[in-house]
Design an enzyme around this catalytic site. Structure first.
Site, short mmCIF file in Angstrom:
data_model
loop_
_atom_site.label_atom_id
_atom_site.label_comp_id
_atom_site.label_asym_id
_atom_site.label_seq_id
_atom_site.Cartn_x
_atom_site.Cartn_y
_atom_site.Cartn_z
N GLY A 10 0.84 -1.20 0.00
CA GLY A 10 0.00 0.00 0.00
C GLY A 10 0.87 1.24 0.00
N GLY A 13 -0.60 7.55 2.27
CA GLY A 13 0.24 8.30 3.21
C GLY A 13 0.96 7.39 4.18
N ALA A 14 0.27 6.40 4.70
CA ALA A 14 0.86 5.52 5.72
C ALA A 14 1.97 4.66 5.12
CB ALA A 14 -0.22 4.64 6.34
N GLY A 15 1.69 4.05 3.98
CA GLY A 15 2.67 3.15 3.37
C GLY A 15 3.92 3.89 2.94
N PHE A 113 -11.37 22.82 14.16
CA PHE A 113 -12.02 21.61 13.67
C PHE A 113 -12.89 21.07 14.78
CE2 PHE A 113 -10.87 18.40 10.18
CZ PHE A 113 -10.99 19.34 9.18
N GLN A 233 -17.11 5.51 11.33
CA GLN A 233 -17.49 6.92 11.31
C GLN A 233 -18.33 7.24 10.09
OE1 GLN A 233 -14.38 10.23 11.05
NE2 GLN A 233 -15.36 10.41 13.03
N HIS A 235 -19.60 10.37 8.17
CA HIS A 235 -19.30 11.80 8.10
C HIS A 235 -20.60 12.55 7.87
CE1 HIS A 235 -17.48 15.60 7.08
NE2 HIS A 235 -16.30 15.13 7.40
N LEU A 245 -17.22 13.86 -0.32
CA LEU A 245 -17.13 14.55 0.96
C LEU A 245 -17.04 16.06 0.84
CD1 LEU A 245 -16.45 13.99 4.10
CD2 LEU A 245 -14.19 14.71 3.42
N GLU A 248 -15.04 19.01 6.70
CA GLU A 248 -15.41 19.61 7.97
C GLU A 248 -14.89 21.04 8.05
OE1 GLU A 248 -15.12 16.94 11.15
OE2 GLU A 248 -14.61 18.49 12.60
N ARG A 281 -18.16 14.38 15.08
CA ARG A 281 -18.87 13.90 13.90
C ARG A 281 -20.06 13.00 14.20
NH1 ARG A 281 -13.66 12.94 9.96
NH2 ARG A 281 -13.37 15.17 9.62
N HIS A 346 -17.48 6.89 6.21
CA HIS A 346 -16.30 7.70 5.96
C HIS A 346 -15.00 7.07 6.44
CE1 HIS A 346 -13.90 11.24 5.37
NE2 HIS A 346 -13.67 11.41 6.65
N GLU A 370 -5.26 3.60 8.02
CA GLU A 370 -6.66 3.31 8.32
C GLU A 370 -6.95 1.83 8.47
OE1 GLU A 370 -9.53 5.58 6.10
OE2 GLU A 370 -11.15 4.27 6.76
N ARG A 381 -13.35 9.02 15.81
CA ARG A 381 -12.15 9.77 15.41
C ARG A 381 -12.48 11.25 15.26
NH1 ARG A 381 -9.87 11.73 10.55
NH2 ARG A 381 -11.51 10.85 9.25
N LEU A 387 -4.67 11.85 9.36
CA LEU A 387 -3.42 12.13 8.65
C LEU A 387 -2.21 12.09 9.59
CD1 LEU A 387 -4.62 14.86 6.08
CD2 LEU A 387 -4.26 12.41 5.70
C1 LIG Z 1 -12.76 12.09 1.40
C2 LIG Z 1 -11.92 11.92 2.61
C3 LIG Z 1 -11.44 13.04 3.29
C4 LIG Z 1 -10.62 12.90 4.40
N1 LIG Z 1 -10.15 14.02 5.03
C5 LIG Z 1 -9.31 13.88 6.09
C6 LIG Z 1 -8.72 15.02 6.73
O1 LIG Z 1 -8.94 16.15 6.36
N2 LIG Z 1 -7.90 14.83 7.77
C7 LIG Z 1 -7.60 13.59 8.23
O2 LIG Z 1 -6.83 13.48 9.17
N3 LIG Z 1 -8.13 12.49 7.63
C8 LIG Z 1 -8.97 12.61 6.58
N4 LIG Z 1 -9.51 11.48 5.98
C9 LIG Z 1 -9.08 10.16 6.42
C10 LIG Z 1 -7.74 9.83 5.83
O3 LIG Z 1 -7.54 10.53 4.63
C11 LIG Z 1 -7.58 8.35 5.51
O4 LIG Z 1 -7.89 7.61 6.64
C12 LIG Z 1 -6.16 8.07 5.13
O5 LIG Z 1 -5.76 8.87 4.07
C13 LIG Z 1 -5.90 6.62 4.79
O6 LIG Z 1 -4.56 6.50 4.39
P1 LIG Z 1 -3.86 5.11 4.21
O7 LIG Z 1 -2.45 5.40 3.85
O8 LIG Z 1 -4.12 4.28 5.39
O9 LIG Z 1 -4.63 4.46 2.99
P2 LIG Z 1 -4.87 4.90 1.47
O10 LIG Z 1 -4.42 6.27 1.17
O11 LIG Z 1 -6.26 4.52 1.14
O12 LIG Z 1 -3.88 3.97 0.69
C14 LIG Z 1 -4.09 2.59 0.56
C15 LIG Z 1 -3.03 2.04 -0.34
O13 LIG Z 1 -3.07 0.64 -0.30
C16 LIG Z 1 -3.03 0.14 -1.60
N5 LIG Z 1 -3.70 -1.15 -1.58
C17 LIG Z 1 -4.93 -1.46 -1.11
N6 LIG Z 1 -5.16 -2.78 -1.25
C18 LIG Z 1 -4.06 -3.32 -1.78
C19 LIG Z 1 -3.68 -4.63 -2.17
N7 LIG Z 1 -4.51 -5.66 -2.03
N8 LIG Z 1 -2.46 -4.82 -2.72
C20 LIG Z 1 -1.61 -3.77 -2.90
N9 LIG Z 1 -1.93 -2.52 -2.54
C21 LIG Z 1 -3.12 -2.30 -1.99
C22 LIG Z 1 -3.67 1.18 -2.46
O14 LIG Z 1 -3.19 1.08 -3.77
C23 LIG Z 1 -3.18 2.45 -1.79
O15 LIG Z 1 -1.90 2.78 -2.29
C24 LIG Z 1 -10.32 11.62 4.86
C25 LIG Z 1 -10.79 10.51 4.19
C26 LIG Z 1 -11.60 10.64 3.08
C27 LIG Z 1 -12.13 9.42 2.41
#
Ligand SMILES: Cc1cc2nc3c(=O)[nH]c(=O)nc-3n(C[C@H](O)[C@H](O)[C@H](O)COP(=O)(O)OP(=O)(O)OC[C@H]3O[C@@H](n4cnc5c(N)ncnc54)[C@H](O)[C@@H]3O)c2cc1C
Ligand code: SF4
Ligand code: FES
Lengths: 611, 294
Positions: A10, A13-15, A113, A233, A235, A245, A248, A281, A346, A370, A381, A387
């Site tokens: 993945g 941001g986290a990965g 917020f 959650q 939203h 979305l 907020e 929320r 959300h 996430e 949350r 983030l």
């Molecule tokens: C519309 C929206 C607005 C948001 N706004 C905010 C905000 O303002 N502030 C805040 O703090 N949070 C916010 N959030 C929450 C936050 O953005 C998410 O929780 C966070 O970005 C998730 O990041 P992640 O790195 O965990 O996953 P993601 O960014 O979803 O990345 C997942 C990754 O895993 C990969 N992947 C998935 N399955 C597989 C697989 N089987 N094999 C290989 N790769 C795979 C995908 O390709 C992707 O690269 C928001 C969320 C949404 C939906």
């Protein structure tokens, strides 16, 4: 077969944060992602990142707000780590060039917020996630980290010990989407799962189509418990027709909500007398749903969000993106009209149980973002807290996986940390139908204590066989199963829940499982076979939906985002504990672990939440 | 909806394809059956839906699969989808895939114009499908992959060249003097405003695909990569020395001077980035910088 020190699954941001941290420790890192990194859903985040950066603010205040927001289901050591590390990690992004919005003095801007006692949400317009994601990818490119994009990870290569805590993760198996080849990846030091949220369990969601919870489902079937899945959650401000979305940030900047009688209901109907629209929320989502249910909504069961009074200049400066979203996806000019909004799925507060280093109970297996539950969000949350979670715990997990430093965690994970067994009456038997994996205990299971390449090799063989079978047979299209599942979840496991609805959802999930027995991939091609991918994803959604619904049925109280018709009070006596669901020999096993309220400066005393 | 497969099938002989791991003939049969079923279901669904409110849109979709005999020769398939208010081209494609032909292949994810994965050639123009309302188009709607890129399958193109051009401009922030610890670099509001539009790029590739110059000169950096370089060159936090370095990259033979200000990139950019303007501004900087003209 590929071999690396650390394999990150993945590239959101986290990965990417994990990969960069591991790279900084000198590890050879592979970033394996089903989407190209810049397509990850982190890019959709709008509002901002919480970090105590200013005079008058402190990490302690941030931690206090977070514990309160969590309805006292967050673990204090994780919450405090989040709040202590967030300023450093946020400034790190600034140092990497991220295009934050600026104050007159040239410092990064912060805004108020929901649920925060200080305006500590640091932002880049209403597209913070986009900037964060791209900034992070730039660093990945700069460091020459190896990216395997459009590689779908379908299975973890885990040893097959009876006790999950004795298992070890040696790598992963991925389908190269462009060529159709199924490859093994050996991870010498660790695998970090960062696959994001499972929003596709629902049909009205802010989440991307790719958010199918793959990583969480794989870890679950490999034997890692899923924690606190019942806390989803919703939203309060999503566009009714698409689920897109509306940040907020609109309410943070002063946007107001009203119903079809023109009432500013958050105040006028007493949902949150002090802070109105800025309540957390869960409170706002329930208020809106109540208005709609009692007939004071607009069509599509929506209410109106109005920001016209903020003035064009301020809107363009801070919320410009919202204007585009309202226009493109709802046909509304938000400078001139209010926007219809309603609650939508959300964020999944629960996920793969980890400690503060991101490690799970399986050696060498980490999870962040996430998909994980290090327990910073508890039952609810706060906006702007996801983030920082990505960057803080992403960095920690990447570092830990690369160095394997024996830093002991304060949070205990795995079945041995359990305090009590759970019981719940289910209308159908949950779990696998023919237990599927007769010769292995863990679904990801491969081989007891063999050298890593052998474990991975055998998992590759199993996956090849599975794909072969899915492609050879005739049967049902996954899309029908997925649509039924999504509709049932939206109908029965939403903002408002009751026993009958939850039981109905379990029956529907069972039906989906049975239907899935006959699922077949119609596209005969190996090249870019999205039919195959979506078919595998659908199974992941079924497993997660079941874990979620079981957890929700079992929790007989009202806490945070989990509202139960029959139990209209928070029951700290009985329920101040984490739900765990573990896949045990083809069946979900329910048990509970204690919440840690003891922080650095003493205990966080559970109080009534009022806003 | 029925899930029975009609048993009609036609035998077609196929040469064995080394990419295809399982028996091609069997695949072929499945394809045929699949197509028969799709047609049947499409007819049923359309009848059902038209009974309800009648409004439909017809998609003419480009199809190609290098691995499947029946699809090796590119063709257009027609799908009639029931229309509802607010429906986008992406919604229609998903409907066609989920109800008629699950082998219909395209990239998509966010459905909100931020992941950049569903740029396609719709009614003769590069657009993001998720952001394009069907009601803004004339029926039938023709959906093709982005021109000037190699097609992988159906509507999926190979983006590698686009990524390579992005990589060529050192697409990451660089500076020689970072403040220490928790101190931020300061940036004026004006400067952030100046780079703001350039930071919005979602890497959809529409601009590159619309550019005649890029189509003729494979080495031309192209609008997106130049815009990426602009984003850093104009960011005051990087400092003068690095700006110089960036301009040198942009002034190379296949850099900014190739642009003939045709504005096609600016017209198609779904994020409204003033690409041509950015390229012109960089040309002016280069002149000031007194460097080569190609
Ligand atoms: C519309 C929206 C607005 C948001 N706004 C905010 C905000 O303002 N502030 C805040 O703090 N949070 C916010 N959030 C929450 C936050 O953005 C998410 O929780 C966070 O970005 C998730 O990041 P992640 O790195 O965990 O996953 P993601 O960014 O979803 O990345 C997942 C990754 O895993 C990969 N992947 C998935 N399955 C597989 C697989 N089987 N094999 C290989 N790769 C795979 C995908 O390709 C992707 O690269 C928001 C969320 C949404 C939906
Ligand atoms: S500049 Fe615009 S058209 Fe070009 S890739 Fe970026 S977003 Fe797409
Ligand atoms: S689906 Fe993400 S940009 Fe269209």
């Amino acid at each position: 077969m590929h071999e690396h020190d650390v394999v990150v699954v993945g590239a959101g941001g986290a990965g990417m944060r994990a990969a960069i941290a591991a790279n900084e420790e000198g590890a050879d890192v592979a970033l394996v992602s089903k989407l190209h990194p810049v397509r990850s859903h982190t890019g959709a985040a709008e509002g901002g990142i919480n970090a105590a950066l200013r005079d008058g603010d402190s990490w302690e205040d941030h931690a206090y707000d977070t514990m309160k927001g969590s309805d006292y289901l967050g673990d204090a050591p994780a919450v405090e780590t989040l709040c202590q590390d967030s300023p450093k990690e946020t400034i790190q992004l600034e140092h990497w060039g991220m295009a934050f919005s600026r104050d007159d003095d040239g410092r990064v801007s912060q805004r108020p917020f929901g649920g925060l006692s200080f305006p500590r949400t640091t932002y880049a317009g209403a597209e913070t996630g986009h900037h964060l994601l791209h900034t992070m990818y730039e660093q990945v490119v700069k460091r020459g980290i190896r990216v395997y994009e459009e590689h779908y990870v379908m299975q973890l290569a885990v040893t097959d010990h009876e006790d999950p805590e004795a298992r070890r993760c040696h790598g992963v198996v991925a389908y190269d989407i462009k060529t159709g080849r199924i490859n093994g990846f050996v991870a010498n030091d660790g695998v970090v799962i960062a696959t994001g949220g499972p929003g596709q369990m629902y049909d009205h969601t802010t989440n991307a189509v790719a958010n199918t919870g793959d990583g969480a489902a794989m870890a679950y079937r490999a034997g890692v418990p899923l924690q606190d899945m019942e806390f989803v959650q919703f939203h309060p401000t999503t566009l009714p027709s698409t689920g897109v979305l509306i940040s907020e940030g609109v309410r943070g900047e002063g946007g107001i909500l009203y119903n079809s009688e023109g009432e500013r209901f958050m105040f006028e109907r007493g949902y949150a007398n002090n802070v109105g629209e800025l309540a957390s929320r869960d409170v706002v989502a329930r208020a809106e749903q109540t208005e709609a249910n009692e007939g004071r909504g607009f069509e599509n069961d929506s209410v109106m969000l109005d920001m016209r009074h903020l003035g064009e200049e301020r809107i363009i400066d801070r919320l410009e993106n919202i204007l585009h979203l309202a226009e493109d996806f709802e046909g509304v000019n938000a400078l001139e009209e209010p926007m219809p909004v309603k609650p939508g799925q959300h964020y999944e507060m629960g996920g793969i149980e980890t400690d503060e280093n991101g490690e799970t109970c399986i050696e060498g297996l980490y999870a962040v973002g996430e998909c994980a539950c290090v327990s910073v969000h508890g039952a609810n949350r706060l906006g702007g807290n996801a983030l920082p979670e990505l960057i803080v715990f992403g960095a920690r997990a990447g570092r830990h996986a690369a160095t394997r430093q024996p830093e002991t965690a304060q949070i205990q994970t795995g079945p041995s940390a359990k305090s009590e067994d759970g019981h719940v009456d289910t209308p159908v038997t949950p779990g696998e139908i023919d237990a599927g994996s007769e010769d292995v205990v863990a679904d990801g299971g491969a081989l007891l204590d063999a050298p890593a390449p052998e474990v991975v090799e055998r998992t590759v063989a199993r996956e090849n066989a599975r794909v072969e079978e899915l492609m050879e047979r005739d049967g049902v299209n996954h899309a029908e199963i997925r649509a039924d599942l999504q509709q049932s979840m939206t109908r029965n496991v939403n903002v408002f829940r009751n026993e009958a609805g939850l039981k109905q959802a379990l029956r529907d999930i069972r039906a989906a499982r049975e239907g899935y027995r006959d699922v077949a991939v119609s596209d005969p091609s190996r090249t870019y076979n999205t039919d195959l991918l979506h078919t595998i994803e659908t199974r992941n959604l079924i497993d997660l939906a079941e874990a979620l619904t079981l957890s929700a049925l079992a929790r007989e109280e009202f806490r945070g985002a989990h509202w139960r018709e029959e139990y209209q009070f928070r029951d700290d006596e009985q329920w101040l504990k984490h739900t765990q669901v573990a896949w045990n020999d083809g069946r979900p096993d329910l048990y509970y672990t204690p919440v840690i309220l003891e922080g650095e400066g003493g205990e966080y005393e559970p109080k009534e939440r009022s806003y | 909806m029925s899930t029975q497969l009609p048993e009609s099938e036609t035998e077609t002989e196929t040469e064995s394809d080394e990419q295809a791991p399982s028996a091609p003939v069997q695949q072929q049969r499945r394809m045929e059956r699949k197509r028969a079923r799709a047609e049947e279901e499409e007819r049923e669904a359309v009848e059902e839906e038209t009974e309800l409110d009648g409004e439909t849109y017809t998609l003419k979709v480009f199809r190609y699969d290098p691995e499947v005999e029946g699809k090796k020769r590119p063709r257009f398939d027609e799908f009639v989808v029931p229309y509802h208010k607010g429906m986008t081209v992406l919604d229609a494609l998903m409907y066609a895939r989920d109800h008629y032909d699950s082998s219909l292949t395209f990239r998509h994810s966010c459905r909100q114009a931020i992941c950049g994965s569903d740029a396609m050639f719709v009614n003769g123009r590069q657009r993001l499908c998720c952001k394009t309302q069907l009601s803004d188009l004339t029926d039938p709607v023709r959906v093709e992959p982005l021109p000037h890129q190699e097609v992988v399958k159906d509507l999926v193109v190979d983006m590698q060249h686009f990524y390579d051009q992005m990589d060529a401009v050192e697409p990451f922030f660089q500076t020689n003097d970072l403040p220490s610890g928790l101190e931020e670099q300061h940036q004026t509001r004006e400067n952030r405003e100046k780079v703001k539009m350039s930071t919005r790029c979602i890497w959809c590739g529409a601009c590159m695909s619309s550019c005649n110059i890029a189509a003729g000169d494979n080495e031309y950096l192209g609008p997106a990569a130049i815009n990426k370089a602009y984003r850093f060159a104009m960011d005051e936090r990087e400092g003068e020395e690095l700006k110089q370095h960036r301009l040198e990259i942009l002034e190379q033979e296949h850099g900014v001077w190739r642009c003939q200000t045709q504005f096609s990139c600016t017209e198609v950019c779904p994020k409204d980035i003033p690409l041509t303007e950015h390229i012109q501004e960089l040309k002016r900087e280069a002149v000031k910088n007194n460097l080569k003209f190609w």
